[in-house]
Scaffold this active site. Sequence first.
Site, short mmCIF file in Angstrom:
data_model
loop_
_atom_site.label_atom_id
_atom_site.label_comp_id
_atom_site.label_asym_id
_atom_site.label_seq_id
_atom_site.Cartn_x
_atom_site.Cartn_y
_atom_site.Cartn_z
N ASP A 74 12.03 -20.18 -21.61
CA ASP A 74 11.35 -18.90 -21.47
C ASP A 74 11.95 -18.03 -20.37
O ASP A 74 12.78 -18.49 -19.57
CB ASP A 74 9.84 -19.10 -21.22
CG ASP A 74 9.55 -20.23 -20.24
OD1 ASP A 74 10.45 -20.56 -19.44
OD2 ASP A 74 8.43 -20.76 -20.26
N ASN A 143 -3.14 -25.17 -17.62
CA ASN A 143 -4.00 -24.80 -18.76
C ASN A 143 -3.48 -25.39 -20.07
O ASN A 143 -3.96 -25.02 -21.14
CB ASN A 143 -4.13 -23.28 -18.86
CG ASN A 143 -2.78 -22.62 -19.18
OD1 ASN A 143 -1.77 -23.30 -19.29
ND2 ASN A 143 -2.79 -21.31 -19.32
N HIS A 145 -0.36 -25.06 -21.26
CA HIS A 145 0.72 -24.33 -21.95
C HIS A 145 2.03 -25.11 -21.90
O HIS A 145 2.27 -25.90 -20.99
CB HIS A 145 0.88 -22.89 -21.43
CG HIS A 145 1.45 -22.73 -20.06
ND1 HIS A 145 1.17 -21.65 -19.25
CD2 HIS A 145 2.33 -23.48 -19.34
CE1 HIS A 145 1.83 -21.74 -18.13
NE2 HIS A 145 2.54 -22.84 -18.15
N GLU A 150 0.85 -20.02 -24.50
CA GLU A 150 -0.42 -20.08 -23.79
C GLU A 150 -1.55 -20.46 -24.76
O GLU A 150 -1.42 -20.27 -25.97
CB GLU A 150 -0.72 -18.71 -23.17
CG GLU A 150 0.28 -18.25 -22.13
CD GLU A 150 -0.02 -18.84 -20.74
OE1 GLU A 150 -0.58 -19.95 -20.65
OE2 GLU A 150 0.34 -18.18 -19.74
C1 GLP Z 1 5.70 -22.15 -16.10
C2 GLP Z 1 6.75 -22.33 -17.15
C3 GLP Z 1 6.57 -23.63 -17.89
C4 GLP Z 1 6.35 -24.76 -16.90
C5 GLP Z 1 5.11 -24.50 -16.10
C6 GLP Z 1 4.75 -25.59 -15.12
O1 GLP Z 1 4.56 -21.57 -16.60
N1 GLP Z 1 6.76 -21.25 -18.11
O2 GLP Z 1 7.68 -23.87 -18.71
O3 GLP Z 1 6.24 -25.98 -17.58
O4 GLP Z 1 5.31 -23.31 -15.40
O5 GLP Z 1 5.39 -25.37 -13.91
P1 GLP Z 1 5.37 -26.37 -12.70
O6 GLP Z 1 6.33 -27.46 -13.04
O7 GLP Z 1 5.84 -25.56 -11.54
O8 GLP Z 1 3.99 -26.86 -12.55
#
Ligand code: GLP
Length: 247
Positions: A74, A143, A145, A150
Amino acid sequence: MMIDDNAQILRIYKDYNGLCTATAKEIAEQLQRKTDSVLGLPTGKTPMGVYQELIRMHREEDLDFSKATTFNLDEYLGLSPQHALSYGHFMEVHFFSQVNLQRKNIHLLNGMADNPEVECREFDAAIERAGGIDLMLLGIGRNGHIGFNEPQSSLTLATHVARLDDSTRDLYAGEFGSREKVPEQALAMGVLPIFKSRRILLAANGSAKKKVIGEMLSGKVDTLLPASLLQLHGNLTVLVDAEAAPE
Ligand code: GLP
Protein backbone atom coordinates in the site's frame (compact mmCIF):
# COMPACT_ATOMS: atom_id res chain seq x y z
CA MET A 1 -12.16 -23.90 11.94
CA MET A 2 -11.02 -26.56 14.37
CA ILE A 3 -8.73 -25.67 17.24
CA ASP A 4 -6.23 -28.23 15.89
CA ASP A 5 -6.02 -26.39 12.59
CA ASN A 6 -5.39 -23.16 14.43
CA ALA A 7 -2.59 -24.78 16.36
CA GLN A 8 -0.83 -25.43 13.06
CA ILE A 9 -1.52 -21.95 11.73
CA LEU A 10 -0.28 -20.12 14.83
CA ARG A 11 3.36 -20.02 15.91
CA ILE A 12 4.30 -18.27 19.13
CA TYR A 13 7.78 -16.89 19.81
CA LYS A 14 9.24 -15.74 23.10
CA ASP A 15 9.82 -12.15 22.04
CA TYR A 16 9.99 -9.74 19.09
CA ASN A 17 13.52 -10.85 18.19
CA GLY A 18 12.49 -14.48 17.99
CA LEU A 19 9.48 -13.55 15.88
CA CYS A 20 11.59 -11.51 13.45
CA THR A 21 14.34 -14.12 13.15
CA ALA A 22 11.81 -16.87 12.39
CA THR A 23 9.91 -14.72 9.89
CA ALA A 24 13.09 -13.69 8.10
CA LYS A 25 14.20 -17.34 8.00
CA GLU A 26 10.95 -18.29 6.23
CA ILE A 27 11.56 -15.58 3.64
CA ALA A 28 15.20 -16.60 3.21
CA GLU A 29 14.21 -20.24 2.71
CA GLN A 30 11.69 -19.20 0.09
CA LEU A 31 14.43 -17.28 -1.75
CA GLN A 32 16.85 -20.17 -1.49
CA ARG A 33 14.22 -22.60 -2.90
CA LYS A 34 13.30 -20.20 -5.70
CA THR A 35 15.78 -17.41 -6.35
CA ASP A 36 13.31 -15.50 -8.55
CA SER A 37 10.59 -15.50 -5.91
CA VAL A 38 7.88 -12.85 -5.96
CA LEU A 39 7.48 -11.32 -2.50
CA GLY A 40 4.63 -9.24 -1.14
CA LEU A 41 5.89 -6.77 1.46
CA PRO A 42 4.34 -4.65 4.21
CA THR A 43 5.37 -1.52 6.06
CA GLY A 44 4.77 -0.73 9.72
CA LYS A 45 6.70 -1.23 12.95
CA THR A 46 6.20 -4.99 12.96
CA PRO A 47 8.29 -5.85 9.88
CA MET A 48 11.19 -3.54 10.74
CA GLY A 49 13.03 -6.26 12.66
CA VAL A 50 12.33 -8.73 9.86
CA TYR A 51 13.93 -6.38 7.34
CA GLN A 52 16.91 -5.89 9.66
CA GLU A 53 17.43 -9.63 9.89
CA LEU A 54 17.11 -10.05 6.11
CA ILE A 55 19.71 -7.29 5.63
CA ARG A 56 22.01 -9.07 8.08
CA MET A 57 21.57 -12.34 6.19
CA HIS A 58 22.29 -10.54 2.93
CA ARG A 59 25.51 -9.05 4.34
CA GLU A 60 26.78 -11.96 6.37
CA GLU A 61 25.29 -15.01 4.68
CA ASP A 62 25.04 -13.85 1.06
CA LEU A 63 21.27 -14.02 0.96
CA ASP A 64 20.63 -13.00 -2.63
CA PHE A 65 17.74 -10.78 -3.75
CA SER A 66 19.09 -10.10 -7.26
CA LYS A 67 16.48 -12.24 -9.00
CA ALA A 68 13.61 -11.52 -6.63
CA THR A 69 10.62 -9.30 -7.37
CA THR A 70 8.67 -7.34 -4.77
CA PHE A 71 5.23 -5.79 -4.57
CA ASN A 72 4.38 -3.52 -1.66
CA LEU A 73 0.96 -3.64 -0.12
CA ASP A 74 0.00 0.00 0.00
CA GLU A 75 0.80 3.70 -0.21
CA TYR A 76 -0.88 6.87 1.02
CA LEU A 77 -2.71 8.73 -1.72
CA GLY A 78 -1.07 12.10 -2.32
CA LEU A 79 2.35 11.26 -0.88
CA SER A 80 5.37 10.94 -3.15
CA PRO A 81 8.00 8.28 -2.43
CA GLN A 82 10.26 11.15 -1.33
CA HIS A 83 7.87 12.17 1.45
CA ALA A 84 9.36 11.13 4.78
CA LEU A 85 6.12 9.43 5.87
CA SER A 86 5.40 7.65 2.59
CA TYR A 87 5.65 3.90 2.49
CA GLY A 88 7.96 4.22 -0.51
CA HIS A 89 10.40 6.16 1.64
CA PHE A 90 10.02 3.67 4.50
CA MET A 91 10.88 0.76 2.22
CA GLU A 92 13.82 2.59 0.69
CA VAL A 93 15.36 3.42 4.07
CA HIS A 94 14.60 0.20 5.93
CA PHE A 95 15.14 -2.35 3.18
CA PHE A 96 15.59 -1.59 -0.50
CA SER A 97 18.74 0.54 -0.14
CA GLN A 98 20.42 -2.20 1.87
CA VAL A 99 19.93 -5.33 -0.21
CA ASN A 100 20.68 -6.24 -3.82
CA LEU A 101 17.17 -6.11 -5.27
CA GLN A 102 17.15 -4.80 -8.83
CA ARG A 103 15.27 -1.50 -9.13
CA LYS A 104 13.23 -2.80 -12.05
CA ASN A 105 11.92 -5.60 -9.87
CA ILE A 106 10.63 -3.34 -7.08
CA HIS A 107 6.95 -2.43 -7.38
CA LEU A 108 5.44 0.33 -5.26
CA LEU A 109 2.04 1.89 -5.74
CA ASN A 110 2.57 5.54 -6.68
CA GLY A 111 0.65 7.83 -4.34
CA MET A 112 1.10 10.70 -6.80
CA ALA A 113 -0.21 8.87 -9.87
CA ASP A 114 -2.18 11.12 -12.24
CA ASN A 115 -4.85 8.49 -12.41
CA PRO A 116 -4.88 6.33 -9.26
CA GLU A 117 -7.45 3.92 -10.74
CA VAL A 118 -5.17 3.21 -13.69
CA GLU A 119 -2.22 2.91 -11.30
CA CYS A 120 -4.12 0.21 -9.37
CA ARG A 121 -5.10 -1.71 -12.52
CA GLU A 122 -1.52 -1.63 -13.79
CA PHE A 123 -0.27 -2.84 -10.42
CA ASP A 124 -2.58 -5.88 -10.52
CA ALA A 125 -1.53 -6.54 -14.11
CA ALA A 126 2.14 -6.42 -13.06
CA ILE A 127 1.46 -8.95 -10.29
CA GLU A 128 -0.19 -11.22 -12.84
CA ARG A 129 2.70 -10.81 -15.29
CA ALA A 130 5.13 -11.74 -12.52
CA GLY A 131 3.18 -14.98 -12.05
CA GLY A 132 1.48 -13.96 -8.79
CA ILE A 133 3.01 -13.63 -5.35
CA ASP A 134 4.93 -16.59 -3.95
CA LEU A 135 5.23 -15.33 -0.41
CA MET A 136 3.19 -12.53 1.10
CA LEU A 137 4.30 -11.02 4.40
CA LEU A 138 1.50 -9.19 6.19
CA GLY A 139 1.14 -7.16 9.33
CA ILE A 140 -2.23 -6.56 10.89
CA GLY A 141 -3.95 -3.38 12.05
CA ARG A 142 -5.46 -3.28 15.52
CA ASN A 143 -8.84 -3.14 13.78
CA GLY A 144 -8.03 -6.26 11.74
CA HIS A 145 -7.07 -4.50 8.51
CA ILE A 146 -4.58 -6.08 6.15
CA GLY A 147 -2.65 -3.57 4.08
CA PHE A 148 -5.27 -0.85 3.90
CA ASN A 149 -8.20 -3.20 3.42
CA GLU A 150 -10.17 -1.67 6.26
CA PRO A 151 -13.20 -3.20 8.02
CA GLN A 152 -16.24 -2.72 5.78
CA SER A 153 -19.51 -4.41 4.88
CA SER A 154 -17.82 -5.63 1.71
CA LEU A 155 -14.19 -5.90 0.68
CA THR A 156 -12.75 -4.99 -2.71
CA LEU A 157 -10.99 -7.76 -4.59
CA ALA A 158 -8.84 -5.66 -6.91
CA THR A 159 -6.18 -3.16 -5.90
CA HIS A 160 -8.04 0.07 -5.30
CA VAL A 161 -8.24 3.50 -3.73
CA ALA A 162 -9.23 2.85 -0.13
CA ARG A 163 -10.62 5.18 2.51
CA LEU A 164 -8.73 5.01 5.80
CA ASP A 165 -10.71 4.07 8.86
CA ASP A 166 -11.14 6.77 11.52
CA SER A 167 -9.34 4.55 14.02
CA THR A 168 -6.41 4.16 11.63
CA ARG A 169 -6.14 7.93 11.12
CA ASP A 170 -6.28 8.41 14.91
CA LEU A 171 -3.43 5.95 15.32
CA TYR A 172 -1.21 7.82 12.85
CA ALA A 173 -2.14 11.32 14.05
CA GLY A 174 1.03 11.52 16.15
CA GLU A 175 3.27 10.61 13.21
CA PHE A 176 1.68 13.18 10.89
CA GLY A 177 1.28 15.92 13.52
CA SER A 178 -2.50 15.77 13.67
CA ARG A 179 -5.36 13.56 12.58
CA GLU A 180 -6.32 16.04 9.84
CA LYS A 181 -2.89 15.71 8.28
CA VAL A 182 -3.17 11.92 7.94
CA PRO A 183 -4.15 11.20 4.33
CA GLU A 184 -7.79 10.18 4.02
CA GLN A 185 -7.12 7.67 1.29
CA ALA A 186 -4.54 5.16 0.24
CA LEU A 187 -3.80 2.85 -2.66
CA ALA A 188 -4.27 -0.65 -1.33
CA MET A 189 -3.45 -4.03 -2.79
CA GLY A 190 -6.83 -5.77 -3.02
CA VAL A 191 -7.91 -8.87 -1.21
CA LEU A 192 -7.63 -11.03 -4.32
CA PRO A 193 -3.91 -10.63 -5.10
CA ILE A 194 -3.24 -11.05 -1.37
CA PHE A 195 -5.38 -14.15 -1.24
CA LYS A 196 -3.90 -15.64 -4.42
CA SER A 197 -0.43 -15.54 -2.84
CA ARG A 198 0.83 -19.09 -2.64
CA ARG A 199 1.96 -18.64 0.94
CA ILE A 200 0.99 -16.00 3.49
CA LEU A 201 2.87 -15.10 6.67
CA LEU A 202 1.14 -12.70 9.05
CA ALA A 203 3.36 -11.30 11.79
CA ALA A 204 2.21 -9.46 14.91
CA ASN A 205 3.82 -8.44 18.15
CA GLY A 206 2.88 -6.68 21.36
CA SER A 207 -0.15 -6.77 23.62
CA ALA A 208 -2.04 -4.25 21.44
CA LYS A 209 -2.42 -7.02 18.82
CA LYS A 210 -3.45 -9.83 21.18
CA LYS A 211 -7.19 -9.24 20.88
CA VAL A 212 -7.24 -8.96 17.11
CA ILE A 213 -5.10 -12.07 16.65
CA GLY A 214 -7.59 -14.03 18.76
CA GLU A 215 -10.46 -12.63 16.69
CA MET A 216 -8.89 -13.30 13.31
CA LEU A 217 -8.43 -16.95 14.26
CA SER A 218 -11.83 -17.33 15.93
CA GLY A 219 -13.24 -19.67 13.30
CA LYS A 220 -15.57 -16.99 11.94
CA VAL A 221 -15.10 -14.95 8.80
CA ASP A 222 -16.24 -11.34 8.87
CA THR A 223 -15.46 -8.51 6.45
CA LEU A 224 -15.54 -6.22 9.49
CA LEU A 225 -12.34 -8.04 10.44
CA PRO A 226 -10.58 -8.38 7.08
CA ALA A 227 -7.74 -10.57 8.42
CA SER A 228 -10.31 -13.22 9.42
CA LEU A 229 -10.69 -14.08 5.72
CA LEU A 230 -7.17 -15.45 5.77
CA GLN A 231 -8.44 -18.44 7.74
CA LEU A 232 -9.75 -19.72 4.39
CA HIS A 233 -6.28 -19.62 2.84
CA GLY A 234 -4.68 -23.04 2.63
CA ASN A 235 -1.15 -21.89 3.37
CA LEU A 236 -1.28 -19.28 6.13
CA THR A 237 1.05 -19.03 9.10
CA VAL A 238 0.45 -16.47 11.83
CA LEU A 239 3.65 -15.67 13.73
CA VAL A 240 3.33 -13.81 17.02
CA ASP A 241 5.41 -12.98 20.06
CA ALA A 242 4.20 -14.08 23.50
CA GLU A 243 2.50 -10.72 24.13
CA ALA A 244 0.38 -10.96 21.00
CA ALA A 245 -0.52 -14.63 21.53
CA PRO A 246 -4.24 -15.14 22.05
CA GLU A 247 -5.55 -16.96 25.14
C1 GLP B 1 -0.51 0.05 8.42
C2 GLP B 1 -0.23 -0.67 7.15
C3 GLP B 1 -0.43 -2.16 7.30
C4 GLP B 1 0.27 -2.64 8.55
C5 GLP B 1 -0.32 -1.97 9.76
C6 GLP B 1 0.25 -2.42 11.08
O1 GLP B 1 -1.84 0.36 8.57
N1 GLP B 1 -1.05 -0.20 6.06
O2 GLP B 1 0.05 -2.81 6.15
O3 GLP B 1 0.14 -4.03 8.66
O4 GLP B 1 -0.11 -0.59 9.61
O5 GLP B 1 1.36 -1.66 11.40
P1 GLP B 1 2.30 -1.94 12.63
O6 GLP B 1 3.16 -3.09 12.24
O7 GLP B 1 3.10 -0.68 12.78
O8 GLP B 1 1.44 -2.22 13.79
